[in-house]
Design an enzyme around this catalytic site. Structure first.
Site, PDB file in Angstrom:
ATOM      1  N   SER A 277     -13.503  37.741 114.648  1.00 58.01           N
ATOM      2  CA  SER A 277     -12.646  38.152 115.778  1.00 58.01           C
ATOM      3  C   SER A 277     -12.865  37.259 116.996  1.00 58.01           C
ATOM      4  CB  SER A 277     -12.878  39.621 116.134  1.00 58.01           C
ATOM      5  OG  SER A 277     -14.244  39.899 116.313  1.00 58.01           O
ATOM      6  N   HIS A 307     -15.111  42.278 107.854  1.00 59.75           N
ATOM      7  CA  HIS A 307     -15.486  42.243 109.279  1.00 59.75           C
ATOM      8  C   HIS A 307     -15.426  43.679 109.831  1.00 59.75           C
ATOM      9  CE1 HIS A 307     -16.224  40.697 113.197  1.00 59.75           C
ATOM     10  NE2 HIS A 307     -15.019  40.286 113.538  1.00 59.75           N
ATOM     11  N   HIS A 353     -24.846  40.119 106.004  1.00 53.61           N
ATOM     12  CA  HIS A 353     -24.334  39.487 107.224  1.00 53.61           C
ATOM     13  C   HIS A 353     -24.241  37.973 107.033  1.00 53.61           C
ATOM     14  CE1 HIS A 353     -23.776  38.585 111.498  1.00 53.61           C
ATOM     15  NE2 HIS A 353     -23.332  39.834 111.560  1.00 53.61           N
ATOM     16  N   ARG A 362     -28.442  46.441 116.262  1.00 52.04           N
ATOM     17  CA  ARG A 362     -27.395  47.419 116.613  1.00 52.04           C
ATOM     18  C   ARG A 362     -27.470  48.632 115.674  1.00 52.04           C
ATOM     19  NH1 ARG A 362     -22.301  43.469 116.242  1.00 52.04           N
ATOM     20  NH2 ARG A 362     -23.402  43.057 114.272  1.00 52.04           N
ATOM     21  N   ASP A 408     -22.275  48.309 111.140  1.00 49.17           N
ATOM     22  CA  ASP A 408     -21.296  49.252 110.592  1.00 49.17           C
ATOM     23  C   ASP A 408     -21.912  50.305 109.672  1.00 49.17           C
ATOM     24  OD1 ASP A 408     -19.161  47.900 111.859  1.00 49.17           O
ATOM     25  OD2 ASP A 408     -19.275  46.358 110.327  1.00 49.17           O
TER      26      ASP A 408
HETATM   27  N1  NMX Z   1     -22.600  43.996  98.715  1.00 49.09           N
HETATM   28  C1  NMX Z   1     -22.364  43.265  97.595  1.00 49.09           C
HETATM   29  N2  NMX Z   1     -22.401  41.934  97.560  1.00 49.09           N
HETATM   30  C2  NMX Z   1     -22.695  41.300  98.699  1.00 49.09           C
HETATM   31  C3  NMX Z   1     -22.987  41.989  99.890  1.00 49.09           C
HETATM   32  C4  NMX Z   1     -22.912  43.389  99.876  1.00 49.09           C
HETATM   33  N3  NMX Z   1     -23.113  44.119 100.969  1.00 49.09           N
HETATM   34  N4  NMX Z   1     -23.260  41.079 100.851  1.00 49.09           N
HETATM   35  C5  NMX Z   1     -23.133  39.851 100.280  1.00 49.09           C
HETATM   36  N5  NMX Z   1     -22.776  39.997  98.984  1.00 49.09           N
HETATM   37  C6  NMX Z   1     -22.467  38.941  98.027  1.00 49.09           C
HETATM   38  C7  NMX Z   1     -21.257  38.148  98.527  1.00 49.09           C
HETATM   39  O1  NMX Z   1     -20.052  38.850  98.219  1.00 49.09           O
HETATM   40  C8  NMX Z   1     -21.440  36.848  97.795  1.00 49.09           C
HETATM   41  O2  NMX Z   1     -21.040  37.040  96.453  1.00 49.09           O
HETATM   42  P1  NMX Z   1     -20.221  35.890  95.646  1.00 49.09           P
HETATM   43  O3  NMX Z   1     -21.086  34.675  95.727  1.00 49.09           O
HETATM   44  O4  NMX Z   1     -20.065  36.437  94.289  1.00 49.09           O
HETATM   45  O5  NMX Z   1     -18.928  35.699  96.398  1.00 49.09           O
HETATM   46  C9  NMX Z   1     -22.949  36.676  97.814  1.00 49.09           C
HETATM   47  O6  NMX Z   1     -23.508  37.990  97.983  1.00 49.09           O
HETATM   48  C10 NMX Z   1     -23.466  35.766  98.910  1.00 49.09           C
HETATM   49  O7  NMX Z   1     -22.991  36.249 100.143  1.00 49.09           O
HETATM   50  P2  NMX Z   1     -23.854  36.040 101.492  1.00 49.09           P
HETATM   51  O8  NMX Z   1     -23.982  34.575 101.706  1.00 49.09           O
HETATM   52  O9  NMX Z   1     -25.072  36.865 101.443  1.00 49.09           O
HETATM   53  O10 NMX Z   1     -22.912  36.718 102.588  1.00 49.09           O
HETATM   54  P3  NMX Z   1     -21.659  36.096 103.353  1.00 49.09           P
HETATM   55  O11 NMX Z   1     -22.149  35.394 104.563  1.00 49.09           O
HETATM   56  O12 NMX Z   1     -20.789  35.331 102.433  1.00 49.09           O
HETATM   57  O13 NMX Z   1     -20.862  37.420 103.752  1.00 49.09           O
HETATM   58  C11 NMX Z   1     -20.600  39.623 104.570  1.00 49.09           C
HETATM   59  C12 NMX Z   1     -21.288  38.275 104.764  1.00 49.09           C
HETATM   60  C13 NMX Z   1     -20.877  40.492 105.784  1.00 49.09           C
HETATM   61  C14 NMX Z   1     -19.084  39.398 104.471  1.00 49.09           C
HETATM   62  C15 NMX Z   1     -21.146  40.284 103.282  1.00 49.09           C
HETATM   63  O14 NMX Z   1     -22.518  40.531 103.425  1.00 49.09           O
HETATM   64  C16 NMX Z   1     -20.425  41.573 102.939  1.00 49.09           C
HETATM   65  O15 NMX Z   1     -19.384  41.515 102.270  1.00 49.09           O
HETATM   66  N6  NMX Z   1     -20.948  42.764 103.378  1.00 49.09           N
HETATM   67  C17 NMX Z   1     -20.286  44.014 103.200  1.00 49.09           C
HETATM   68  C18 NMX Z   1     -19.139  44.167 104.181  1.00 49.09           C
HETATM   69  C19 NMX Z   1     -19.665  44.406 105.583  1.00 49.09           C
HETATM   70  O16 NMX Z   1     -20.529  45.223 105.815  1.00 49.09           O
HETATM   71  N7  NMX Z   1     -19.071  43.697 106.556  1.00 49.09           N
HETATM   72  C20 NMX Z   1     -19.403  43.940 107.962  1.00 49.09           C
HETATM   73  C21 NMX Z   1     -20.150  42.775 108.643  1.00 49.09           C
HETATM   74  C22 NMX Z   1     -20.442  43.124 110.072  1.00 49.09           C
HETATM   75  N8  NMX Z   1     -19.229  43.240 110.882  1.00 49.09           N
HETATM   76  O17 NMX Z   1     -19.029  44.197 111.552  1.00 49.09           O
HETATM   77  O18 NMX Z   1     -18.369  42.346 110.872  1.00 49.09           O
HETATM   78  C1  MLT Z   2     -19.780  41.061 114.508  1.00 48.89           C
HETATM   79  O1  MLT Z   2     -20.231  41.904 115.288  1.00 48.89           O
HETATM   80  O2  MLT Z   2     -18.864  40.281 114.841  1.00 48.89           O
HETATM   81  C2  MLT Z   2     -20.276  41.061 113.092  1.00 48.89           C
HETATM   82  O3  MLT Z   2     -21.614  41.427 113.012  1.00 48.89           O
HETATM   83  C3  MLT Z   2     -19.931  39.833 112.310  1.00 48.89           C
HETATM   84  C4  MLT Z   2     -20.584  38.543 112.684  1.00 48.89           C
HETATM   85  O4  MLT Z   2     -21.327  38.424 113.647  1.00 48.89           O
HETATM   86  O5  MLT Z   2     -20.352  37.576 111.927  1.00 48.89           O
END
Ligand code: NMX
Ligand code: MLT
Length: 472
Positions: A277, A307, A353, A362, A408
């Protein structure tokens, strides 16, 4: 006695901040306010020339200093770890979490003014801190609350634009539509059309950002009342601060809920510049799109499940666990449910993350709020159990870089406790808060004259040829 101990701790922190202000280059201008000046805009005006000179000096003296190497993984992997943007208002450390102008969340909780004794920080104080790098006094925060209140009138066409959508439309779609309708009154757009020098760009940007931040709670609460309640708007209460008023307009007046809203709006406001964002807001703003256009774009990124929509997903997921297994869930049943989620190809929402490598502070401060105000809440107990169950499973997957909870994972159960149980609305709350961080940086983007953002992209063929030539 405890009160005096608290005071001593605060004054120790204050004196540490003053020391850091003189010793650390990065927080050079972070210092306690001593002036009685209550006008945020004139404070900003005073500091802009100094910061412009600082940027000029940085460019001329260190413009060619290397900040790292870019590799193919970074280009293909969502630009992780690639430094590519200036973001003044906050900085994220992978282990320690966010610092707003050098202050951690616990430090903000100690030094930012509160509405009640030993209460949560007022988000107006954070806005002041993000914009000026200075911790405001309570008087300054109160003046800013009043200023925001005076800017918060919503033109009728905004409600009409939202009403044109079916009430089944996602609350984020309705909210963003409201923000686009507010854009009609953009001061920046009007001034740009008339013609203004670049040195003046920050001024209408400031007005737009403050107006927008002020107007989001009435618009957002209308969306809530329209989708989930009787559709009748609740008027602002002029005696309340920004977050408390937001809670009031949503229909929640429990003093603990007002405190939760103050904490919520403060901690979601900013998370450095690379998150989807913030980065989107900054990118769109770099085309000199006005703050409403930039922030509406940012909201569309926030609405994605990886996100900001994750807060919705977490509560729905927690409720689905209970629906399937009952409320007396055992640790083994919970483990089984987490595995089932993963095996179905879904992520565990609220965990992981892009930058953080530890539990999000947080999350921790929301857990502390729960321990203080709702320790017996059954969903809070489930969230605590998940903290034990999920990280080892994500670690076992072998690919997840951060198995720990993010912001979250916790927010929904707190809101749910006080009756705000409609998960589909949660990302709107995140959005209202995020306007404070994105808006503050947009003002500095214009004050510093930051340029159009335009990174270079390449094709797979280009990368293949480049790597072949390198290897030869
Ligand atoms: N559950 C399952 N798999 C996960 C998770 C999770 N919570 N977190 C990471 N992975 C997987 C990810 O999908 C990826 O798989 P693949 O290689 O098959 O595509 C692998 O682990 C490596 O990912 P990372 O490098 O650890 O994480 P990345 O930086 O790509 O993504 C998020 C970060 C936040 C998108 C990821 O951790 C996620 O999808 N979390 C769950 C959704 C979430 O809680 N999002 C909110 C973030 C905070 N916010 O408010 O924005
Ligand atoms: C945020 O607050 O924007 C989330 O934790 C996602 C991020 O920092 O990448």
């Amino acid at each position: 006695m405890a009160f005096f101990r608290g005071l001593t701790a605060v004054s120790r922190l204050r004196s540490r901040l003053t020391q850091e202000a003189t010793t650390l280059g990065g927080v050079r201008w972070l210092q306690m306010q001593s002036t009685s000046d209550l006008d945020l805009r004139s404070q900003l005006q005073e500091m802009i020339p100094e910061q412009q000179d600082r940027l000029k000096k940085l460019k001329s003296e260190h413009g060619k200093v290397q900040l790292g190497n870019i590799n193919v993984d970074m280009v293909l992997g969502g630009m992780r770890g690639m430094i590519g943007m200036l973001w003044e208002t906050s900085l994220l450390d992978p282990e320690e979490g966010i610092r707003f102008r050098g202050l951690s969340i616990p430090e903000c909780q100690k030094v930012l003014p509160t509405a009640v004794k030993d209460g949560e920080p007022l988000p107006e104080g954070l806005l002041w801190l993000l914009l000026t790098g200075k911790v405001p006094t309570k008087e300054q925060v109160d003046a800013l609350s009043k200023d925001l209140l005076s800017r918060s009138k919503i033109p009728d066409h905004v409600y009409a634009a939202i009403d044109a959508l079916p009430s089944s439309a996602h609350p984020m779609t309705q909210f963003t539509t409201g923000v686009m309708a507010l854009q009609v009154d953009s001061e920046f757009q009007k001034a740009y059309e008339k013609g203004m020098p670049k040195s003046k760009f920050w001024e209408p940007t400031y007005e737009d950002c403050l107006n927008m931040i002020a107007r989001l709670p009435p618009v957002a609460s209308y969306v809530y009342r329209r989708v989930f309640k009787d559709g009748k708007r609740i008027a602002t209460d002029n005696a309340l601060d920004y977050a408390a008023n937001f809670s009031h307009m949503l229909g929640f007046d429990d003093p603990k809920m007002l405190e939760l809203m103050r904490l919520y709006v403060t901690i979601h406001a900013d998370h450095e510049g690379g998150n989807v964002s913030a980065h989107t807001g900054h990118l769109v703003g770099s085309a000199l799109s006005d703050p409403y256009l930039s922030f509406a774009a940012a909201l569309n990124g926030l609405a994605g499940p990886l996100h900001g929509l994750a807060n919705q997903e977490v509560l729905l997921w927690i409720k689905s666990v209970i629906e399937e297994t009952g409320s007396d869930i055992t640790t083994d049943q919970l483990k089984e449910y987490v595995w089932k989620t993963l095996k179905s190809g879904k992520v565990v929402p609220g965990y992981g993350h892009g930058v953080l490598r530890q539990t999000d502070p947080r999350y921790t401060c929301q857990r502390e709020f729960a321990l203080k105000h709702l320790p017996e809440d059954p969903l809070f107990k489930l969230v605590s159990k998940l903290y034990e169950v999920v990280p080892p499973i994500l670690t076992e997957l072998g690919k997840v870089k951060n198995p720990w909870p993010n912001v979250d994972a916790h927010s929904g159960v707190l809101l749910n406790h006080f009756g705000l149980s409609e998960a589909r609305y949660y990302t709107v709350l995140f959005g209202v808060s995020r306007s404070i961080g994105i808006g503050s940086q947009l003002i500095w983007d214009r004050a510093l004259g930051l340029p159009l953002e335009r990174p270079k992209s390449v094709t797979m063929e280009w990368l293949e040829n480049y790597c072949k030539n390198k290897a030869a």
